[in-house]
Design a protein around this motif. Structure first.
Motif, mmCIF file in Angstrom:
data_model
loop_
_atom_site.group_PDB
_atom_site.id
_atom_site.type_symbol
_atom_site.label_atom_id
_atom_site.label_comp_id
_atom_site.label_asym_id
_atom_site.label_seq_id
_atom_site.Cartn_x
_atom_site.Cartn_y
_atom_site.Cartn_z
ATOM 1 N N ASP A 167 0.600 -1.476 0.137
ATOM 2 C CA ASP A 167 0.228 0.543 0.096
ATOM 3 C C ASP A 167 0.699 1.254 0.469
ATOM 4 N N SER A 168 2.536 1.437 0.085
ATOM 5 C CA SER A 168 3.073 2.871 0.287
ATOM 6 C C SER A 168 4.019 2.077 -0.409
ATOM 7 N N ALA A 169 5.140 3.235 -1.130
ATOM 8 C CA ALA A 169 6.445 2.537 -1.884
ATOM 9 C C ALA A 169 7.389 3.675 -0.590
ATOM 10 N N ASN A 170 8.400 3.669 -1.195
ATOM 11 C CA ASN A 170 9.082 4.368 -0.292
ATOM 12 C C ASN A 170 9.669 5.775 -1.750
ATOM 13 N N LEU A 171 9.663 6.591 -2.025
ATOM 14 C CA LEU A 171 10.365 7.457 -3.030
ATOM 15 C C LEU A 171 10.740 8.414 -3.036
ATOM 16 N N GLU A 172 12.614 8.548 -2.724
ATOM 17 C CA GLU A 172 12.873 9.645 -3.665
ATOM 18 C C GLU A 172 13.408 10.347 -3.725
ATOM 19 N N ARG A 173 13.074 12.068 -3.083
ATOM 20 C CA ARG A 173 12.500 12.971 -3.442
ATOM 21 C C ARG A 173 12.976 13.945 -2.946
ATOM 22 N N ASP A 174 13.828 14.867 -3.385
ATOM 23 C CA ASP A 174 14.685 15.915 -3.147
ATOM 24 C C ASP A 174 16.458 15.500 -2.306
ATOM 25 N N GLY A 175 16.370 14.240 -2.574
ATOM 26 C CA GLY A 175 17.202 14.261 -0.965
ATOM 27 C C GLY A 175 16.523 13.426 0.022
ATOM 28 N N LYS A 176 15.463 13.446 -0.163
ATOM 29 C CA LYS A 176 14.244 12.605 1.128
ATOM 30 C C LYS A 176 13.937 11.732 0.590
ATOM 31 N N PRO A 182 1.802 3.624 -3.412
ATOM 32 C CA PRO A 182 2.165 3.573 -5.410
ATOM 33 C C PRO A 182 2.032 3.818 -6.357
ATOM 34 N N ASP A 183 0.235 4.389 -6.646
ATOM 35 C CA ASP A 183 -0.220 5.504 -7.578
ATOM 36 C C ASP A 183 1.042 6.480 -7.559
ATOM 37 N N ASP A 184 1.124 6.987 -6.735
ATOM 38 C CA ASP A 184 1.819 8.330 -7.016
ATOM 39 C C ASP A 184 3.163 8.672 -7.321
ATOM 40 N N VAL A 185 3.796 7.428 -7.995
ATOM 41 C CA VAL A 185 5.104 6.897 -8.729
ATOM 42 C C VAL A 185 5.084 6.466 -9.761
ATOM 43 N N HIS A 186 5.809 7.292 -10.793
ATOM 44 C CA HIS A 186 6.073 6.812 -11.504
ATOM 45 C C HIS A 186 7.454 6.478 -12.389
ATOM 46 N N PRO A 187 7.134 5.850 -14.300
ATOM 47 C CA PRO A 187 8.000 5.216 -14.578
ATOM 48 C C PRO A 187 8.859 7.142 -14.988
ATOM 49 N N GLY A 188 10.390 5.847 -13.612
ATOM 50 C CA GLY A 188 11.916 7.153 -13.721
ATOM 51 C C GLY A 188 12.266 7.231 -12.824
ATOM 52 N N ASP A 189 11.008 7.243 -12.485
ATOM 53 C CA ASP A 189 11.155 7.288 -10.424
ATOM 54 C C ASP A 189 12.240 6.367 -9.374
ATOM 55 N N LYS A 249 7.894 1.209 -14.714
ATOM 56 C CA LYS A 249 5.490 0.552 -14.942
ATOM 57 C C LYS A 249 4.653 1.629 -13.862
ATOM 58 N N GLU A 250 3.825 2.009 -14.114
ATOM 59 C CA GLU A 250 2.890 2.471 -13.380
ATOM 60 C C GLU A 250 2.693 0.978 -12.534
ATOM 61 N N PHE A 251 1.996 1.335 -11.275
ATOM 62 C CA PHE A 251 1.195 0.811 -10.164
ATOM 63 C C PHE A 251 0.638 -0.472 -10.862
ATOM 64 N N GLY A 252 -0.470 -0.002 -11.800
ATOM 65 C CA GLY A 252 -1.393 -0.380 -12.465
ATOM 66 C C GLY A 252 -0.855 -1.532 -13.427
ATOM 67 N N ASP A 253 0.182 -1.015 -13.939
ATOM 68 C CA ASP A 253 0.929 -2.287 -14.970
ATOM 69 C C ASP A 253 1.768 -2.595 -14.273
ATOM 70 N N SER A 254 2.096 -2.851 -12.766
ATOM 71 C CA SER A 254 2.748 -3.609 -12.709
ATOM 72 C C SER A 254 2.872 -4.891 -11.933
ATOM 73 N N THR A 255 3.640 -6.585 -12.058
ATOM 74 C CA THR A 255 3.295 -7.767 -12.360
ATOM 75 C C THR A 255 2.831 -7.536 -10.868
ATOM 76 N N ALA A 256 2.522 -6.669 -10.072
ATOM 77 C CA ALA A 256 1.464 -7.504 -8.633
ATOM 78 C C ALA A 256 -0.110 -7.002 -9.093
ATOM 79 N N SER A 257 0.379 -6.149 -9.397
ATOM 80 C CA SER A 257 -1.300 -5.253 -9.976
ATOM 81 C C SER A 257 -2.005 -6.056 -11.229
ATOM 82 N N LYS A 258 -1.046 -6.922 -11.886
ATOM 83 C CA LYS A 258 -1.367 -7.892 -12.928
ATOM 84 C C LYS A 258 -1.730 -8.803 -12.098
ATOM 85 N N ILE A 259 -1.260 -9.736 -11.791
ATOM 86 C CA ILE A 259 -1.716 -11.221 -10.436
ATOM 87 C C ILE A 259 -3.037 -10.871 -9.803
#
Length: 666
Positions: A167-176, A182-189, A249-259
């Motif tokens: 239900d959550s992802a640890n995103l690197e943003r501005d050094g933090k 995960p829906d708010d995380v995008h390819p390249g992040d 990949k976007e969260f909706g296209d990830s392997t876990a979501s596809k399964i």
């Protein structure tokens, strides 16, 4: 409101969990009204307390009936508390369904039968059956309780499997590092995954080393090591080091979501068995109700003494009603297929619907793509033949010449001999299209390529007697120095896959490939595949499958196994399309009916065995339930079936069938 068997134990509320559709709510009753999915199921502990209280009140009522001489109406009053405690929900459901125009369900049948038993003593010639009426309702609720426990256990088992999407992802943003959905995380992040956490999205490791627990995706217990450059699949658990992963990949296209999507929507495609049960229930239940009415009225009328015989035939009709409900079938058969799909998922086999499970069980021909399906899809150095220098020296020179090439052959050479800090200088690199590469390494002219390049360099290439693969020749300063045999390595479990398929009764295995005939022949011979066709374009593969489909016998199915984009048309055309889920293309996975999450072809035989076992369990339930019900219905019409036997014919058979259905999970 759905009938109790479809409602109290979560069937009508399970749409968000495993794709349950309205047809499932129609099964017990023919045609169903809209179901309120927000309404809560009854707490099993509450049902247990109601059953216990009703049982105590029943014992008190029986004792009072024997100890105190009271009128018939007073006996009814004594037994009513016990009856209403355990039966009020059933009565309320029956009344509501009658008001909505959908009376033919389990609640209606039980309410009609037990109320009739309570009142039969007031009919001339009738014998009081107050205790029997309460007992029938009590046993009915006990059956409901056991059925609910069995179904909850099945859903819990599959629910554990489905708990793979964080239900959550640890995103690197501005050094933090920021925790977000995960829906708010995008390819390249870039995300950070610590030890013990699940990987939330698909991506590639850019920093760190670790081992991943992939058992819930692939069914394999051995951890998979990953490092910089490795693919990281969502749903895996990070076991040791901290990983930085660049999301692909976007969260909706990830392997876990596809399964999850595949398993949740699996019940949308019904098998022939399920479709038969649905049609059967819609016709069967109202017919039985009208037959019960006929049993109650026609024989007394035929005898000419309606008043004297009505009570006897009414009791037979009530017994007939108790046993008549087909819920043993309409619950256990879909549950069997759902359990089979969940059981297959534990092995890393995703089956998109129960109709595909039936096709799998009937598979008699299995057709394979070669590259990436039976082979690893990656070129590797198999053999080195050198002349005038060591094999290691030959690979050393070839790898330096191909140092900057992106061709798969160049990659295979560099993997076979890593380029180290040996001080060799590489200059004057010249790539000759369709032939190879020429460069100066350490002051010597090195040519690496095919036979045409050797002839260009003025030397004669030597023949290589290794079967299949690609031959790369090497010349040093215009003199032939040897050659390297490079091939697409067969997957370790491919031989076992073909052997297991033949052991399961698959009559023919076929390989279709766009590769050369000599390569195809060598792989087919090594794996003992019955038939192979080479040099095929995508449309040629479709034509070959069409021909095989035309040659199959009635009732037999053809499965095609592939992994590439070019396999998508064939996967869609086959009776059952099986795609490789780890390395396979999204197009192939989308077109397939079955997905193998670990890319192991040996799982195909496992899938066929699971499908056949699931189908066998469903058929056992159909034969057992219909057989017992028909026998008891006949006995009831003849007056030879007591009320307790009728209760067993409904509730007991239902519990046995549901418990048998849960075997499909294992």
């Amino acid at each position: 409101m759905a009938c109790k068997h479809c409602h109290d134990h979560g069937h009508s509320h399970s749409h968000s969990h495993h794709g349950h559709d309205q047809d499932a709510d129609e099964k017990c009753c023919g045609s169903r009204p809209e179901v309120d999915e927000d309404e809560d199921d009854e707490d099993p502990s509450v049902l247990k307390r109601r059953i216990a209280l009703s049982a105590v009140l029943l014992v008190v009522a029986i004792a009072a009936q024997r100890l105190i001489e009271v009128p018939l109406w007073a006996q009814l009053v004594i037994f009513l508390p016990s009856y209403l405690v355990v039966g009020r929900e059933t009565l309320a459901e029956a009344v509501e369904n009658i008001a909505e125009g959908h009376p033919f369900d389990e609640d209606f049948l039980m309410a009609l039968a037990t109320v009739g038993a309570l009142l039969i003593g007031f009919v001339p010639g009738g014998k009081p059956m107050f205790a029997e009426a309460v007992f029938v309702m009590l046993f009915f609720q006990v059956g409901e309780l056991f059925e609910g426990i069995a179904e909850d256990r099945s859903r819990k088992s599959i629910g554990e499997l489905m708990d793979i999407r964080p239900d959550s992802a640890n995103l690197e943003r501005d050094g933090k590092v920021v925790s977000m959905h995960p829906d708010d995380v995008h390819p390249g992040d870039v995300i950070v995954v610590r030890p013990g956490e699940r990987i939330p999205l698909d991506g590639r490791v850019i920093e760190g080393r670790s081992s991943l627990n992939t058992v819930e995706l692939t069914g394999e217990s051995a951890p998979r090591d990953v490092s910089v450059g490795s693919d990281a699949i969502s749903g895996c658990i990070n076991l040791s080091g901290v990983l930085r992963i660049r999301v692909s990949k976007e969260f909706g296209d990830s392997t876990a979501s596809k399964i999850l999507d595949l398993v949740e929507n699996a019940s949308g495609s019904k098998s022939k068995s399920e479709a038969f049960i649905t049609r059967f229930a819609r016709v069967y239940t109202p017919i039985v109700v009208f037959l019960a009415i006929a049993v109650a009225l026609l024989p007394p009328l035929a005898t000419g003494d309606f008043g004297a015989n009505f009570a006897t035939w009414l009791l037979r009709a009530l017994t007939f009603l108790v046993v008549s409900c087909p819920c043993a079938l309409v619950l256990s058969v879909p549950l069997t297929f759902f359990g089979g799909i969940g059981g297959a998922s534990r092995h890393g086999i995703l089956i998109k619907g129960s109709n595909y499970m039936e096709a799998l069980a009937n598979a008699s021909t299995v057709v394979f793509d070669k590259t990436g399906t039976l082979t690893q899809g990656v070129f590797k150095v198999a053999v080195v033949h050198s002349s005038g220098l060591t094999d290691d020296e030959l690979l050393h020179l070839a790898a330096h010449v191909e140092a900057n090439s992106t061709h798969p052959i160049a990659t295979a050479l560099r993997e076979a001999h890593a380029i180290d800090d040996c001080g060799c200088s590489v200059s004057d690199v010249q790539e000759i299209a369709g032939e190879g590469v020429v460069a100066r390494v350490g002051g010597r002219s090195i040519a690496v390529g095919n036979a045409r390049l050797m002839k260009r360099m003025g030397t004669t290439p030597q023949a290589c007697h290794e079967a299949g693969g690609t031959i790369i020749h090497v010349a040093i300063d215009g003199a032939y120095a040897g050659h390297v045999h490079i091939e697409d390595i067969v997957k370790p479990d491919s031989p076992q896959a073909i052997e297991d398929l033949h052991a399961t009764g698959v009559r023919k295995t076929v390989m279709l490939t766009g590769d050369r005939e000599d390569v195809a022949r060598q792989v087919a011979s090594e794996l003992k595949i019955d038939e192979h066709h080479a040099n095929l374009l995508p449309q040629d593969k479709v034509a070959s499958v069409e021909a095989l489909l035309g040659a199959r016998s009635k009732g037999e199915a053809l499965a095609f196994v592939g992994d590439g984009i070019n396999d998508a048309p064939v996967l869609a055309r086959a009776d059952i399309g099986i795609a490789m889920g780890a390395m396979g293309s999204d197009a192939a996975i989308e077109a397939a009916d079955v997905v193998l999450m670990d890319d192991k072809p040996s799982k195909i035989a496992v899938a066929i065995r699971i499908a056949r076992r699931t189908l066998a369990i469903a058929r056992q339930n159909i034969v057992f339930a219909i057989g017992v019900k028909v026998a008891i219905l006949a006995l009831a019409a003849l007056g030879l079936a007591p009320m307790w036997l009728a209760v067993f014919g409904d509730v007991g058979v239902m519990v046995i069938c549901v418990l048998n259905a849960t075997r499909a999970l294992r």
